[in-house]
Scaffold this motif. Structure first.
Motif, mmCIF file in Angstrom:
data_model
loop_
_atom_site.group_PDB
_atom_site.id
_atom_site.type_symbol
_atom_site.label_atom_id
_atom_site.label_comp_id
_atom_site.label_asym_id
_atom_site.label_seq_id
_atom_site.Cartn_x
_atom_site.Cartn_y
_atom_site.Cartn_z
ATOM 1 N N GLU A 46 35.560 63.766 10.389
ATOM 2 C CA GLU A 46 36.828 63.860 10.729
ATOM 3 C C GLU A 46 38.025 63.247 10.295
ATOM 4 O O GLU A 46 38.959 63.707 10.076
ATOM 5 C CB GLU A 46 37.084 63.382 11.942
ATOM 6 N N GLY A 47 37.685 62.267 9.341
ATOM 7 C CA GLY A 47 38.342 62.058 8.097
ATOM 8 C C GLY A 47 39.372 63.213 7.277
ATOM 9 O O GLY A 47 39.613 63.393 6.344
ATOM 10 N N ASN A 48 38.146 64.156 7.332
ATOM 11 C CA ASN A 48 38.589 65.058 6.320
ATOM 12 C C ASN A 48 39.827 65.705 6.409
ATOM 13 O O ASN A 48 40.046 66.626 5.273
ATOM 14 C CB ASN A 48 37.616 66.446 6.091
ATOM 15 N N ALA A 49 39.622 66.037 8.013
ATOM 16 C CA ALA A 49 41.400 66.767 8.185
ATOM 17 C C ALA A 49 42.363 65.937 7.592
ATOM 18 O O ALA A 49 43.486 66.055 7.010
ATOM 19 C CB ALA A 49 41.287 67.090 9.212
ATOM 20 N N VAL A 50 42.315 64.428 7.659
ATOM 21 C CA VAL A 50 43.593 63.785 7.108
ATOM 22 C C VAL A 50 43.478 63.654 5.574
ATOM 23 O O VAL A 50 44.351 63.896 5.416
ATOM 24 C CB VAL A 50 42.764 62.281 7.460
ATOM 25 N N LEU A 51 42.411 63.797 4.841
ATOM 26 C CA LEU A 51 42.510 64.113 3.627
ATOM 27 C C LEU A 51 42.778 64.961 2.554
ATOM 28 O O LEU A 51 44.146 65.129 2.072
ATOM 29 C CB LEU A 51 41.228 63.335 3.056
ATOM 30 N N HIS A 52 42.670 65.661 4.062
ATOM 31 C CA HIS A 52 43.664 67.284 3.198
ATOM 32 C C HIS A 52 45.057 67.754 3.760
ATOM 33 O O HIS A 52 45.674 67.834 2.711
ATOM 34 C CB HIS A 52 42.541 69.143 4.150
ATOM 35 N N ALA A 53 45.388 66.863 4.722
ATOM 36 C CA ALA A 53 46.685 66.186 4.851
ATOM 37 C C ALA A 53 47.725 65.647 3.984
ATOM 38 O O ALA A 53 48.667 65.797 3.625
ATOM 39 C CB ALA A 53 46.800 66.080 6.662
ATOM 40 N N ASN A 99 61.555 68.771 10.359
ATOM 41 C CA ASN A 99 60.551 68.294 9.677
ATOM 42 C C ASN A 99 58.947 68.766 11.521
ATOM 43 O O ASN A 99 59.554 68.767 12.899
ATOM 44 C CB ASN A 99 60.544 67.415 9.413
ATOM 45 N N HIS A 100 57.995 69.376 10.674
ATOM 46 C CA HIS A 100 57.142 69.648 11.141
ATOM 47 C C HIS A 100 56.157 68.494 10.591
ATOM 48 O O HIS A 100 56.145 67.804 9.417
ATOM 49 C CB HIS A 100 56.393 71.115 11.219
ATOM 50 N N LEU A 101 55.773 67.614 11.773
ATOM 51 C CA LEU A 101 54.695 65.849 11.815
ATOM 52 C C LEU A 101 53.815 66.877 11.876
ATOM 53 O O LEU A 101 53.521 67.026 12.732
ATOM 54 C CB LEU A 101 55.219 65.394 11.828
ATOM 55 N N THR A 102 52.404 66.443 11.658
ATOM 56 C CA THR A 102 50.970 66.337 12.216
ATOM 57 C C THR A 102 50.569 64.820 11.926
ATOM 58 O O THR A 102 50.972 64.318 11.124
ATOM 59 C CB THR A 102 50.016 67.055 11.020
ATOM 60 N N GLN A 103 50.191 64.943 13.670
ATOM 61 C CA GLN A 103 49.918 63.102 13.344
ATOM 62 C C GLN A 103 48.303 63.551 13.523
ATOM 63 O O GLN A 103 47.607 64.180 14.847
ATOM 64 C CB GLN A 103 50.648 62.917 15.024
ATOM 65 N N PHE A 104 48.043 62.421 13.010
ATOM 66 C CA PHE A 104 46.420 61.472 13.522
ATOM 67 C C PHE A 104 46.383 59.899 13.830
ATOM 68 O O PHE A 104 46.875 59.494 13.731
ATOM 69 C CB PHE A 104 45.506 61.858 11.737
ATOM 70 N N HIS A 105 46.053 59.569 14.443
ATOM 71 C CA HIS A 105 45.094 59.231 16.310
ATOM 72 C C HIS A 105 43.480 58.048 14.569
ATOM 73 O O HIS A 105 42.546 58.609 15.170
ATOM 74 C CB HIS A 105 45.229 58.668 17.165
ATOM 75 N N LEU A 106 43.795 57.743 14.297
ATOM 76 C CA LEU A 106 42.500 56.775 13.098
ATOM 77 C C LEU A 106 41.404 56.345 13.991
ATOM 78 O O LEU A 106 40.571 56.533 13.724
ATOM 79 C CB LEU A 106 42.959 56.141 11.793
ATOM 80 N N SER A 107 42.208 55.429 14.724
ATOM 81 C CA SER A 107 40.988 54.808 15.567
ATOM 82 C C SER A 107 40.611 56.030 16.520
ATOM 83 O O SER A 107 39.446 55.343 17.155
ATOM 84 C CB SER A 107 41.936 54.249 16.578
ATOM 85 N N TYR A 108 40.645 56.859 16.963
ATOM 86 C CA TYR A 108 40.285 57.769 17.342
ATOM 87 C C TYR A 108 39.228 58.865 16.804
ATOM 88 O O TYR A 108 38.451 59.651 17.355
ATOM 89 C CB TYR A 108 41.014 58.683 18.468
ATOM 90 N N LEU A 109 39.142 59.087 16.228
ATOM 91 C CA LEU A 109 38.851 59.972 14.265
ATOM 92 C C LEU A 109 37.315 58.964 14.599
ATOM 93 O O LEU A 109 36.974 57.941 14.001
ATOM 94 C CB LEU A 109 39.485 59.995 13.866
ATOM 95 N N LYS A 110 36.323 60.194 13.861
ATOM 96 C CA LYS A 110 34.605 59.211 13.580
ATOM 97 C C LYS A 110 34.809 59.540 12.217
ATOM 98 O O LYS A 110 35.160 60.912 11.690
ATOM 99 C CB LYS A 110 33.958 60.139 14.242
#
Length: 158
Positions: free
Chosen positions: A48-55, A18-29
């Protein structure tokens, strides 16, 4: 501590291909929702939240890992979840969702209820909720056992 658990989970998941994409929300605007009511077409906020929502919309499994924050979600996650409606409904449904929360299990009960409601509201199929006491609360041996549980969870992700 959360990073160790997530790392163990990731190792198990990647071992199975499996491939995982990781986002550190505390570092994103991530800006707060402005309640403009146009989210059914798209979000008017561009950050930067748009990339997380897309994922979230594009993946079958969503893993949230965070420390318990005053009986609830961290502020950055609240900001993101408030904007979840901007992801088309058909892309938000039928997800497998895991929550790894580091904190006192007794204090996490209200959060577990919130996570359950979130999963019901979003029509997510499966909820797994782990509350892991901090290393200082349970000691190294039990914490390592929790990491092994996270690894096994990653192995059985599919």
């Amino acid at each position: 501590e959360g990073a160790h658990l997530l790392g163990a989970f990731r190792s198990g998941a990647e071992r199975r291909g499996n491939h995982l994409t990781q986002f550190h929300l505390s570092y994103l605007k991530i800006k707060d929702c402005v309640r403009c009511a146009t989210c059914s077409s798209s979000c008017v906020i561009h950050d930067e939240g748009n990339a997380v929502l897309h994922a979230i919309g594009e993946n079958e499994v969503i893993v949230f890992a965070f420390p318990l924050s005053t009986y609830g979600f961290p502020a950055s996650m609240v900001a993101l979840l408030d904007r979840l409606l901007s992801v088309p409904q058909e892309k938000r449904q039928h997800k497998k969702v895991l929550f790894f929360v580091v904190g006192n299990p007794t204090d996490a009960e209200p959060l577990k209820s919130s996570c359950t409601l979130l999963c019901q509201k979003e029509d997510w199929d499966e909820l797994t909720f782990f509350v892991i006491p901090s290393l200082s609360q349970i000691g190294e041996e039990r914490f390592l056992a929790q990491c092994e549980t996270a690894f096994q969870c990653g192995l059985h992700l599919v």
